[in-house]
Design a protein around this motif. Structure first.
Motif, PDB file in Angstrom:
ATOM      1  N   GLU A  75       0.807  -1.214   0.000  1.00 61.47           N
ATOM      2  CA  GLU A  75       0.000   0.000   0.000  1.00 61.47           C
ATOM      3  C   GLU A  75       0.842   1.267   0.000  1.00 61.47           C
ATOM      4  OE1 GLU A  75      -2.606  -0.220   3.326  1.00 61.47           O
ATOM      5  OE2 GLU A  75      -3.799  -1.888   2.513  1.00 61.47           O
ATOM      6  N   ASN A  76       2.142   1.128  -0.063  1.00 61.94           N
ATOM      7  CA  ASN A  76       3.035   2.280   0.055  1.00 61.94           C
ATOM      8  C   ASN A  76       3.536   2.741  -1.304  1.00 61.94           C
ATOM      9  OD1 ASN A  76       3.083   2.387   2.985  1.00 61.94           O
ATOM     10  ND2 ASN A  76       4.309   0.508   2.901  1.00 61.94           N
ATOM     11  N   LEU A  77       3.458   4.027  -1.531  1.00 59.46           N
ATOM     12  CA  LEU A  77       4.013   4.638  -2.726  1.00 59.46           C
ATOM     13  C   LEU A  77       5.518   4.776  -2.519  1.00 59.46           C
ATOM     14  CD1 LEU A  77       3.632   6.188  -5.435  1.00 59.46           C
ATOM     15  CD2 LEU A  77       3.196   8.250  -4.059  1.00 59.46           C
ATOM     16  N   ILE A  78       6.297   4.070  -3.334  1.00 61.70           N
ATOM     17  CA  ILE A  78       7.742   4.045  -3.101  1.00 61.70           C
ATOM     18  C   ILE A  78       8.552   4.526  -4.306  1.00 61.70           C
ATOM     19  CG2 ILE A  78       7.773   2.354  -1.243  1.00 61.70           C
ATOM     20  CD1 ILE A  78       8.551   1.246  -4.782  1.00 61.70           C
ATOM     21  N   GLY A  79       7.897   5.043  -5.331  1.00 62.65           N
ATOM     22  CA  GLY A  79       8.615   5.560  -6.484  1.00 62.65           C
ATOM     23  C   GLY A  79       7.654   6.018  -7.554  1.00 62.65           C
ATOM     24  N   LEU A  80       8.209   6.584  -8.618  1.00 61.12           N
ATOM     25  CA  LEU A  80       7.422   7.069  -9.739  1.00 61.12           C
ATOM     26  C   LEU A  80       8.086   6.644 -11.039  1.00 61.12           C
ATOM     27  CD1 LEU A  80       6.821  10.712  -8.463  1.00 61.12           C
ATOM     28  CD2 LEU A  80       5.155   8.842  -8.417  1.00 61.12           C
ATOM     29  N   LYS A  81       7.264   6.184 -11.964  1.00 61.30           N
ATOM     30  CA  LYS A  81       7.766   5.827 -13.294  1.00 61.30           C
ATOM     31  C   LYS A  81       7.395   6.925 -14.278  1.00 61.30           C
ATOM     32  CE  LYS A  81       7.251   2.872 -17.237  1.00 61.30           C
ATOM     33  NZ  LYS A  81       6.431   1.876 -17.932  1.00 61.30           N
ATOM     34  N   GLY A  82       8.402   7.430 -14.994  1.00 62.30           N
ATOM     35  CA  GLY A  82       8.159   8.472 -15.965  1.00 62.30           C
ATOM     36  C   GLY A  82       7.431   7.968 -17.192  1.00 62.30           C
ATOM     37  N   GLN A  83       6.545   8.773 -17.706  1.00 55.03           N
ATOM     38  CA  GLN A  83       5.836   8.480 -18.951  1.00 55.03           C
ATOM     39  C   GLN A  83       5.574   9.803 -19.663  1.00 55.03           C
ATOM     40  OE1 GLN A  83       2.415   6.371 -17.468  1.00 55.03           O
ATOM     41  NE2 GLN A  83       1.410   8.214 -16.702  1.00 55.03           N
ATOM     42  N   ASN A  84       5.092   9.713 -20.904  1.00 54.52           N
ATOM     43  CA  ASN A  84       4.867  10.916 -21.704  1.00 54.52           C
ATOM     44  C   ASN A  84       6.149  11.747 -21.746  1.00 54.52           C
ATOM     45  OD1 ASN A  84       2.120  10.131 -22.015  1.00 54.52           O
ATOM     46  ND2 ASN A  84       1.631  11.045 -20.039  1.00 54.52           N
ATOM     47  N   ALA A  85       6.126  12.988 -21.252  1.00 56.35           N
ATOM     48  CA  ALA A  85       7.306  13.848 -21.315  1.00 56.35           C
ATOM     49  C   ALA A  85       8.458  13.343 -20.461  1.00 56.35           C
ATOM     50  CB  ALA A  85       6.929  15.275 -20.891  1.00 56.35           C
ATOM     51  N   GLN A  86       8.164  12.478 -19.478  1.00 56.38           N
ATOM     52  CA  GLN A  86       9.202  11.944 -18.595  1.00 56.38           C
ATOM     53  C   GLN A  86       9.531  10.487 -18.906  1.00 56.38           C
ATOM     54  OE1 GLN A  86      10.959  13.699 -16.575  1.00 56.38           O
ATOM     55  NE2 GLN A  86       9.763  15.589 -16.548  1.00 56.38           N
ATOM     56  N   ALA A  87       9.144  10.006 -20.062  1.00 56.95           N
ATOM     57  CA  ALA A  87       9.383   8.606 -20.415  1.00 56.95           C
ATOM     58  C   ALA A  87      10.866   8.278 -20.339  1.00 56.95           C
ATOM     59  CB  ALA A  87       8.856   8.328 -21.821  1.00 56.95           C
ATOM     60  N   GLY A  88      11.169   7.113 -19.768  1.00 52.91           N
ATOM     61  CA  GLY A  88      12.549   6.663 -19.641  1.00 52.91           C
ATOM     62  C   GLY A  88      13.196   7.034 -18.334  1.00 52.91           C
ATOM     63  N   ARG A  89      12.496   7.794 -17.500  1.00 51.81           N
ATOM     64  CA  ARG A  89      13.056   8.212 -16.210  1.00 51.81           C
ATOM     65  C   ARG A  89      12.304   7.518 -15.078  1.00 51.81           C
ATOM     66  NH1 ARG A  89      12.680  12.790 -19.511  1.00 51.81           N
ATOM     67  NH2 ARG A  89      14.753  13.542 -20.107  1.00 51.81           N
ATOM     68  N   ALA A  90      12.907   7.544 -13.900  1.00 49.93           N
ATOM     69  CA  ALA A  90      12.253   7.019 -12.713  1.00 49.93           C
ATOM     70  C   ALA A  90      12.742   7.784 -11.498  1.00 49.93           C
ATOM     71  CB  ALA A  90      12.534   5.529 -12.538  1.00 49.93           C
ATOM     72  N   ILE A  91      11.870   7.934 -10.529  1.00 44.95           N
ATOM     73  CA  ILE A  91      12.216   8.498  -9.228  1.00 44.95           C
ATOM     74  C   ILE A  91      12.062   7.386  -8.203  1.00 44.95           C
ATOM     75  CG2 ILE A  91      11.516  10.112  -7.417  1.00 44.95           C
ATOM     76  CD1 ILE A  91      10.645  12.030  -9.633  1.00 44.95           C
ATOM     77  N   SER A  92      13.069   7.232  -7.370  1.00 45.17           N
ATOM     78  CA  SER A  92      13.039   6.140  -6.397  1.00 45.17           C
ATOM     79  C   SER A  92      13.586   6.620  -5.070  1.00 45.17           C
ATOM     80  CB  SER A  92      13.833   4.935  -6.908  1.00 45.17           C
ATOM     81  OG  SER A  92      15.172   5.315  -7.178  1.00 45.17           O
ATOM     82  N   LEU A  93      13.392   5.788  -4.053  1.00 43.54           N
ATOM     83  CA  LEU A  93      13.807   6.114  -2.696  1.00 43.54           C
ATOM     84  C   LEU A  93      14.887   5.165  -2.239  1.00 43.54           C
ATOM     85  CD1 LEU A  93      10.337   6.654  -0.944  1.00 43.54           C
ATOM     86  CD2 LEU A  93      11.739   8.319  -2.189  1.00 43.54           C
ATOM     87  N   GLU A  94      15.966   5.719  -1.699  1.00 40.34           N
ATOM     88  CA  GLU A  94      16.953   4.934  -0.997  1.00 40.34           C
ATOM     89  C   GLU A  94      16.455   4.683   0.432  1.00 40.34           C
ATOM     90  OE1 GLU A  94      19.693   3.615  -2.570  1.00 40.34           O
ATOM     91  OE2 GLU A  94      18.659   4.408  -4.308  1.00 40.34           O
ATOM     92  N   PRO A  95      17.142   3.883   1.219  1.00 40.28           N
ATOM     93  CA  PRO A  95      16.577   3.427   2.499  1.00 40.28           C
ATOM     94  C   PRO A  95      16.150   4.511   3.468  1.00 40.28           C
ATOM     95  CG  PRO A  95      18.402   2.028   1.883  1.00 40.28           C
ATOM     96  CD  PRO A  95      18.369   3.140   0.881  1.00 40.28           C
ATOM     97  N   ALA A  96      16.883   5.623   3.550  1.00 39.83           N
ATOM     98  CA  ALA A  96      16.517   6.683   4.494  1.00 39.83           C
ATOM     99  C   ALA A  96      15.794   7.837   3.807  1.00 39.83           C
ATOM    100  CB  ALA A  96      17.754   7.203   5.220  1.00 39.83           C
ATOM    101  N   GLY A  97      15.264   7.576   2.620  1.00 35.94           N
ATOM    102  CA  GLY A  97      14.526   8.607   1.908  1.00 35.94           C
ATOM    103  C   GLY A  97      15.366   9.438   0.970  1.00 35.94           C
TER     104      GLY A  97
END
Length: 486
Positions: A112-134
């Protein structure tokens, strides 16, 4: 830095990453990974999992990943400790991910936890992610030029800055958390981190510091074939300590100078030496995909993923699993190619091989320095004539010299012992990188200007901050959160 690779079962409206959707994939402790469920019948399948990365020079790209520490803005603390690392919730990292969601950023969930974002459209090919302490990481899209790398990084900073400020948060790209002790760092709700948190103290004294208090910048680069990969591996692995010295940016621990220039690099010397550093086999003649696979098979695993859950198998080698020499919970589970691809994301040599090569020796830092890190390796590795010259340069010394150098540069930087002097050697390295950049279609040599200054005897980032710390800042690191923030 460091692990990605978990395959999370998600609702139909939530997107996940697959191995073929974009390249380069996120870094070691990042977002979900592969879903290749083919059972492993031979070592050739594992070699092929890496060899699929081979591509002609015309298709080589540049992928840059960088991490940064969140902190509570003093003017917006509102009951929180100023400059403290933000938790996942409330009003923390989870809320920032929610604010960034939209048409260009789809959620990635762990339960149930949001832990990252996958890029699409204008951000396709990118990702935002979290390391252990944020620690907040952008895994960039594969791009053609250093100019695009710089623009991508600046655009990410611009995008994050506003929503973060609304939550009373700022971000600091720095190699090691300069102010807060380990027990003050929060833990993000990613299931794999609980496994690693339990395992790390069994294999090194500094693994939990690596997880919670380090930030890095890395560049991911392509190879044409096995021989090209091996040449690039040997050259870049030998030169990682030089990069560590040039990009050193972590001289503070818990509010004090600790006599080091890159505490992040020191942390890696006692994190888990079975899976990190400069393995000697990588330098051997005949090194190739099979030798890398053999090395990885003997590195202990962290977990395997089944039915959307990570199963703790920490300490068991993949080779033993393939041989059936395992107990519960692995007993009865069939190893798949996807399991091995996930495993490859949890090994941490200074240069890591997947379907591309990851340069992992630099501290996070100023924008121009993080871009210079990409420029350095593109210049050295992407022009064939320059790569040949770089190979001759590193061959002037035995590989053991570079392995010893790795232990010394965290404290001494370019003053570390090296035959003929490390500063003159670093100057030759940067000049070669400039040669390689000038050989490209675009003139990208200007991105190396900060490195020329350091190689010529100027201060690196750590020395620059130490001068302020010992002078105008009155031995306080708190001004750093203003001066070095994005």
């Amino acid at each position: 830095m460091p692990p990605e690779g978990d395959r999370i079962v998600e609702p139909a409206t939530v997107q996940s990453l697959s191995n073929n959707e974009f390249r380069p994939r996120p870094n070691a402790m990042s977002n979900p990974g592969t879903s290749n469920t083919a059972s492993i019948e031979s070592r050739a399948q594992l070699v092929e999992a890496i060899a699929r990365g081979c591509k002609p020079q015309s298709e080589w790209k540049i992928g840059t990943e960088h991490e940064k520490f969140g902190f509570v803005l003093p003017h917006a603390a509102e009951g929180r400790e100023p400059l403290s690392p933000p938790p996942y919730e409330p009003r923390g990292i989870g809320a920032l991910l929610e604010k960034l969601q939209g048409p260009d950023w789809a959620p990635i969930m762990d339960g149930e936890n949001l832990i990252g974002l996958k890029g699409q459209n204008a951000q396709a090919g990118r990702a935002i992610s979290l390391e252990p302490a944020g620690q907040f990481e952008l895994s960039g899209a594969p791009v053609v030029s250093i100019q695009e790398t710089e623009a991508e990084m600046q655009a990410h900073f611009d995008q994050v800055r506003g929503p973060a400020a609304e939550l009373g948060l700022g971000f600091l790209p720095f190699g090691f958390q300069p102010l807060w002790p380990r027990d003050a760092m929060p833990w993000m709700p990613k299931s794999r981190y609980a496994i690693m948190r339990n395992y790390m103290p069994k294999v090194g004294s500094l693994g939990l510091d690596m997880m919670t208090r380090t930030c890095t910048v890395q560049v991911n680069l392509d190879f044409s074939d096995e021989a090209d990969m091996a040449r690039k591996m040997r050259v870049s692995l030998a030169l990682q300590p030089v990069a560590t010295a040039l990009f050193a940016n972590s001289p503070f621990v818990e509010g004090k100078a600790n006599g080091l220039l890159s505490n992040r690099a020191r942390i890696w010397t006692d994190t888990d030496n079975q899976r990190s550093g400069q393995p000697s086999v990588f330098f051997e003649d005949g090194f190739g995909f099979e030798q890398y696979v053999d090395w990885a098979l003997d590195v202990p695993m962290y977990f395997v993923s089944r039915d959307g859950k990570n199963i703790d198998v920490a300490g068991c080698s993949f080779r033993r699993w393939l041989a059936g020499d395992v107990q519960e919970p692995l007993k009865g589970l069939t190893p798949t190619v996807g399991d091995f691809e996930d495993h490859l994301t949890t090994v941490f040599p200074d240069v890591r091989l997947k379907q591309f090569l990851e340069m992992r020796g630099a501290d996070a830092g100023k924008l121009e320095m993080m871009v210079a890190q990409s420029a350095l390796w593109v210049g050295l590795l992407y022009d064939p004539a320059t790569l040949e010259a770089a190979e001759k340069l590193v061959r002037e010394q035995p590989w053991s010299v570079y392995q010893q150098l790795r232990a010394e540069v965290p404290r001494l930087g370019l003053d570390a012992a090296f035959p003929g002097g490390l500063k003159p050697f670093a100057k030759r390295v940067v000049e070669l990188a400039e040669q390689g950049l000038r050989a490209r279609v675009r003139n990208e040599a200007g991105y190396l200007d900060p490195l020329h200054l350091i190689a010529d005897g100027g201060p690196n980032q750590a020395q620059y901050w130490l001068d302020l710390y010992n002078g105008a800042w009155g031995q306080s690191v708190k001004p750093l959160f203003t001066e070095a923030a994005i």
